[in-house]
Design a protein around this motif. Structure first.
Motif, mmCIF file in Angstrom:
data_model
loop_
_atom_site.group_PDB
_atom_site.id
_atom_site.type_symbol
_atom_site.label_atom_id
_atom_site.label_comp_id
_atom_site.label_asym_id
_atom_site.label_seq_id
_atom_site.Cartn_x
_atom_site.Cartn_y
_atom_site.Cartn_z
ATOM 1 N N GLU A 149 0.807 -1.205 0.000
ATOM 2 C CA GLU A 149 0.000 0.000 0.000
ATOM 3 C C GLU A 149 0.846 1.263 0.000
ATOM 4 O OE1 GLU A 149 -3.207 0.020 -0.532
ATOM 5 O OE2 GLU A 149 -3.017 -2.152 -0.719
ATOM 6 N N GLN A 154 1.172 1.784 -5.248
ATOM 7 C CA GLN A 154 -0.138 2.146 -5.788
ATOM 8 C C GLN A 154 0.006 2.770 -7.173
ATOM 9 O OE1 GLN A 154 -2.800 4.218 -3.072
ATOM 10 N NE2 GLN A 154 -1.737 3.382 -1.303
ATOM 11 N N ARG A 157 0.895 -0.048 -9.723
ATOM 12 C CA ARG A 157 -0.262 -0.846 -10.136
ATOM 13 C C ARG A 157 -1.170 -0.058 -11.081
ATOM 14 N NH1 ARG A 157 -0.167 -2.765 -4.650
ATOM 15 N NH2 ARG A 157 -1.732 -1.217 -4.085
#
Length: 452
Positions: A149, A154, A157
């Motif tokens: 996270e 992030q 992705r």
């Protein structure tokens, strides 16, 4: 200003004692919230409370034992320490059996309470860390294999999701063990070629002598050899993943350039080339711009491959993801070894937080496997891990704990076998287990569910 030693809720109706204890605990580094009654203190507690509770036993209304019972209903793992008078010692000892963490008898030196609180807060920290690991492992079982996270993950992705549907070639850069192959797989699974195979070529492991035959294939009857389909042809209408691209020799680079430019191969002995259709994803452990400047990598091949570059961050740049990743790998390893998921210990937690993980995610996964097998103490005994300040006694203790854990892991937690292998009497064996905090049940295979 020193960091807080931990949060403490202190409950006592005696204002003078409350003030004196709070002053002493704050000087010792604790962060203290005070209350003169149990109901008010309960409002400050929750299942996520990261500290411990200290309460006098004798108070009007809700006494210390009633307060303890209410705290147990909130979270039985919140450590509760009771302050008792001389006449309450027998009652306090009985309360220990019910789950009270500790008690101190009046009058007491503040150092006695501070030491007990430090132990209680250490235990509470491990409980909460284990819960977070369990939650992280559950969360990690679904969704993208690129876990984490941290903002950089992030963004990675999100970029992969954007690029997956595009038909552009991609160059992935990142250190050993960061998961470049997972990025390639995510690009493949999310793209329009997902139904076709992704052919992987480890460029560094491919000898130059067999480069053409392996990649381009051999036509029937060529040089008396048997026909062979090359790896590049296996990627037709799919994806070609060129891993460790920096391992190509100059000759291999020249031969690959035409493939990248024309999307065609010329098998050995073939009368004409074969046109192929594939997307290229290349990966390298280094920034190829440097060997291009030095002349070790062809600039034309580099710029053909480098349509879009994705950089996978090393683990040291996203330390906040270490617990989630470790929890995921630990659950996977325990299931694979048919063992219960072990509880997090202080040694493991300190290693997770303090290690730089030069081997990145791969190193973390291997460490989780050792922990699942009960071999985590081996980390502290590895060269370079021990503190130079450790004396002979500390090193012997560390080695002894490691030897016991390794033996228990080897015999699936069978105490008799372990005692025989270690040539240790029963009482001595169990004394050592207690001293080193070794839970023998963690080394016994989980019972298999009955067949339906």
């Amino acid at each position: 200003m020193t960091a807080s030693a931990g949060q403490v809720v202190f409950v006592d109706d005696d204002e003078a004692l409350r003030g004196a204890v709070v002053q002493g605990l704050e000087l010792a580094g604790f962060e203290v919230a005070t209350f003169d009654n149990g109901p008010a203190a309960l409002k400050a507690l929750s299942r996520d409370f990261p500290g411990a509770v200290v309460s006098d036993v004798r108070m009007p209304g809700m006494d210390g034992l009633a307060l303890f019972a209410r705290i147990q209903a909130i979270d039985p793992d919140i450590p509760v320490l009771l302050i008792t008078g001389h006449g309450d010692v027998a009652m306090a000892v009985a309360a220990l059996k019910d789950g009270v963490y500790d008690f101190v008898s009046k009058p007491f030196p503040i150092e006695r309470l501070a030491v007990a609180l430090a132990r209680a807060l250490e235990k509470r920290g491990l409980v909460l860390d284990n819960r977070r690991l369990e939650a992280a492992a559950a969360q990690a079982t679904a969704g993208s294999p690129l876990l984490g996270e941290a903002p950089v993950m992030q963004r990675l992705r999100a970029t992969i999701a954007q690029l997956a549907e595009a038909e552009v070639d991609v160059l992935i850069q990142g250190e050993t063990g960061v998961g470049k192959d997972l990025v390639a797989q995510a690009l493949h699974r999310g793209g329009p070629r997902r139904a076709r195979p992704m052919a992987t070529v480890n460029c560094a492991a491919l000898p130059e002598a067999v480069f053409e035959a392996e990649l381009f294939g051999v036509a029937g009857g060529a040089a008396g050899g048997r026909p062979r389909v090359g790896r590049l042809e296996l990627a037709d209408r799919g994806v070609l993943f060129l891993d460790e691209i920096e391992g190509l020799t100059p000759t291999m680079q020249a031969k690959l350039l035409r493939v990248v430019e024309e999307r065609e191969i010329w098998p050995i002995g073939a009368a004409e080339p074969r046109h192929l259709d594939f997307r290229i994803i290349a990966a390298g452990k280094i920034d190829l711009a440097e060997p291009v400047r030095e002349g070790a990598f062809r600039a034309d091949l580099y710029y053909r491959l480098n349509v879009v570059t994705l950089v996978v961050p090393p683990l040291r740049e996203r330390r906040e993801d270490v617990p989630m990743l470790f929890g995921h790998f630990l659950a996977e390893a325990a299931a694979r070894f048919r063992r219960p998921v072990p509880r997090l210990t202080a040694v493991v937690r300190d290693h997770l937080l303090g290690h730089d993980w030069p081997g990145n995610v791969r190193e973390l996964a291997h460490y989780a496997e050792r922990v699942a097998l009960g071999l985590s103490s081996a980390v502290a005994a590895e060269p370079g891990e021990a503190s130079p300040a450790d004396g002979l006694a500390e090193r012997v203790e560390r080695y002894e704990a490691m030897a016991i854990r390794e033996t228990l892991a080897a015999c699936d937690g069978d105490a008799r076998t372990a005692m025989a292998l270690l040539r240790t009497p029963r009482k001595t064996f169990y004394d050592k287990l207690r001293r080193h905090g070794i839970e023998i049940d963690a080394y016994r295979p989980a019972r298999r569910a009955p067949r339906s």
